[in-house]
Design a protein around this motif. Structure first.
Motif, PDB file in Angstrom:
ATOM      1  N   GLU A 162      -7.672  12.296   4.212  1.00  0.00           N
ATOM      2  CA  GLU A 162      -6.353  12.870   4.186  1.00  0.00           C
ATOM      3  C   GLU A 162      -5.184  11.901   4.454  1.00  0.00           C
ATOM      4  OE1 GLU A 162      -4.213  13.950   6.854  1.00  0.00           O
ATOM      5  OE2 GLU A 162      -5.660  12.818   8.306  1.00  0.00           O
ATOM      6  N   HIS A 163      -5.606  10.799   5.365  1.00  0.00           N
ATOM      7  CA  HIS A 163      -4.431   9.792   5.509  1.00  0.00           C
ATOM      8  C   HIS A 163      -4.372   9.201   4.307  1.00  0.00           C
ATOM      9  CE1 HIS A 163      -2.801   6.473   8.212  1.00  0.00           C
ATOM     10  NE2 HIS A 163      -1.801   7.036   7.438  1.00  0.00           N
ATOM     11  N   TRP A 164      -5.352   8.716   3.707  1.00  0.00           N
ATOM     12  CA  TRP A 164      -5.153   7.891   2.296  1.00  0.00           C
ATOM     13  C   TRP A 164      -4.362   8.870   1.328  1.00  0.00           C
ATOM     14  CZ3 TRP A 164      -4.645   3.289   1.688  1.00  0.00           C
ATOM     15  CH2 TRP A 164      -5.348   2.088   2.490  1.00  0.00           C
ATOM     16  N   ALA A 165      -4.769  10.032   1.124  1.00  0.00           N
ATOM     17  CA  ALA A 165      -4.169  11.076   0.217  1.00  0.00           C
ATOM     18  C   ALA A 165      -2.609  11.130   0.731  1.00  0.00           C
ATOM     19  CB  ALA A 165      -4.813  12.193   0.448  1.00  0.00           C
ATOM     20  N   ALA A 166      -2.320  11.162   1.987  1.00  0.00           N
ATOM     21  CA  ALA A 166      -0.733  11.195   2.216  1.00  0.00           C
ATOM     22  C   ALA A 166      -0.169  10.090   1.730  1.00  0.00           C
ATOM     23  CB  ALA A 166      -0.699  11.345   3.707  1.00  0.00           C
ATOM     24  N   ILE A 167      -0.783   8.758   1.867  1.00  0.00           N
ATOM     25  CA  ILE A 167      -0.199   7.669   1.354  1.00  0.00           C
ATOM     26  C   ILE A 167       0.126   7.472   0.022  1.00  0.00           C
ATOM     27  CG2 ILE A 167      -0.310   5.034   1.230  1.00  0.00           C
ATOM     28  CD1 ILE A 167      -2.045   5.221   3.944  1.00  0.00           C
ATOM     29  N   ARG A 168      -0.819   8.063  -0.648  1.00  0.00           N
ATOM     30  CA  ARG A 168      -0.680   8.291  -2.121  1.00  0.00           C
ATOM     31  C   ARG A 168       0.271   9.032  -2.652  1.00  0.00           C
ATOM     32  NH1 ARG A 168      -5.657   8.886  -2.918  1.00  0.00           N
ATOM     33  NH2 ARG A 168      -5.704  11.279  -3.031  1.00  0.00           N
ATOM     34  N   SER A 169       0.463  10.270  -1.614  1.00  0.00           N
ATOM     35  CA  SER A 169       1.441  11.261  -2.053  1.00  0.00           C
ATOM     36  C   SER A 169       2.996  10.854  -1.650  1.00  0.00           C
ATOM     37  CB  SER A 169       1.103  12.375  -1.561  1.00  0.00           C
ATOM     38  OG  SER A 169       2.208  13.472  -1.804  1.00  0.00           O
ATOM     39  N   GLY A 211      -7.702   5.284   8.771  1.00  0.00           N
ATOM     40  CA  GLY A 211      -7.876   5.386   7.195  1.00  0.00           C
ATOM     41  C   GLY A 211      -8.882   6.493   6.756  1.00  0.00           C
ATOM     42  N   SER A 212      -8.529   7.609   7.180  1.00  0.00           N
ATOM     43  CA  SER A 212      -9.448   8.986   6.776  1.00  0.00           C
ATOM     44  C   SER A 212      -8.998   9.313   5.279  1.00  0.00           C
ATOM     45  CB  SER A 212      -9.023  10.281   7.758  1.00  0.00           C
ATOM     46  OG  SER A 212      -7.753  10.652   7.511  1.00  0.00           O
TER      47      SER A 212
END
Length: 221
Positions: A190-197, A187-188
């Motif tokens: 940028e990974h959370w940002a990708a999940i959100r997007s 859960g970096s």
């Protein structure tokens, strides 16, 4: 006349080698000892991978240590040496769907036991990191920081990490946008940002908090 000071390169400090538990077991007459460990327990995506490594205490690989202490290049070299010298190596891969169905704790314990059960010949003694289990085939001890104390557990942590990292690279190609090659499914930011997007992919663990429907925090606004 001014003298020029020559700065000597700082020698790279090697991480401490594991093997103290094997030394004790060897003195007690054991020869074939297995270590088992898991990788990917806390990841948001991708499988949980457990590996079990059966070692002959008369021919241990040198300088084994916890996989987290090594660079990716060092792990690759160590993994090849472990496969060359080990009596046996086995893996158990738990898919995200099974983790969602059974829960992480249950999945973890099942996978550790399955990896050990797959070893041939049966080990005389089994060491795991934290998780002790009953086993009909051999005595089994689980110790905190076993990957720093046991060469067999360190070996298992290394081959499991190398195997899972390679698998995450294939998932990165199959599911672009999440950068699994870099974050390995953890859960970096940028990974959370990708999940959100993008929303979760088919290889995300939807039972993990915030993955199935990302809940933004105040920091996101």
């Amino acid at each position: 006349m001014a003298t020029k000071q020559v700065q000597r390169p700082v020698a790279k400090r090697r991480p401490p080698a594991a093997g103290r538990l094997e030394a004790i077991l060897k003195r007690k007459g054991f020869r074939y000892v297995a270590g088992v460990d898991e990788v990917g327990r806390g990841a948001l995506a991708g499988p949980l991978v457990t590996a079990a490594v059966l070692l002959d205490l008369r021919a241990l690989p040198k300088d084994l240590c916890d996989s987290k202490m090594l660079s990716p290049e060092e792990r690759e070299v160590c993994s090849a040496e472990i496969h060359r010298l080990a009596v046996a190596v086995s893996y158990c891969v738990v898919d995200p769907e099974d983790i969602d169905d059974d829960g992480l704790g249950v999945s973890n314990l099942k996978a550790l036991k399955r990896a050990v059960k797959a070893l041939r010949p049966t080990p005389q003694y089994v060491i795991s990191d934290h998780f002790p289990m009953d086993d009909d085939g051999a005595p089994w001890v689980g110790l905190p920081k076993a990957d720093a104390l046991s060469a067999a557990v360190a070996a298992a942590s290394i081959v499991a990490k190398v195997s899972r990292d390679a698998f995450m690279a294939t998932l990165d190609a199959a599911h672009p946008g999440f950068n699994f090659t870099s974050n390995k499914g953890y859960g970096s930011d940028e990974h959370w940002a990708a999940i959100r997007s993008l929303g979760p992919s088919p290889v995300h663990r939807r039972s993990f908090r915030g993955v199935a429907s990302y809940q933004p925090s105040l920091a996101d606004f």
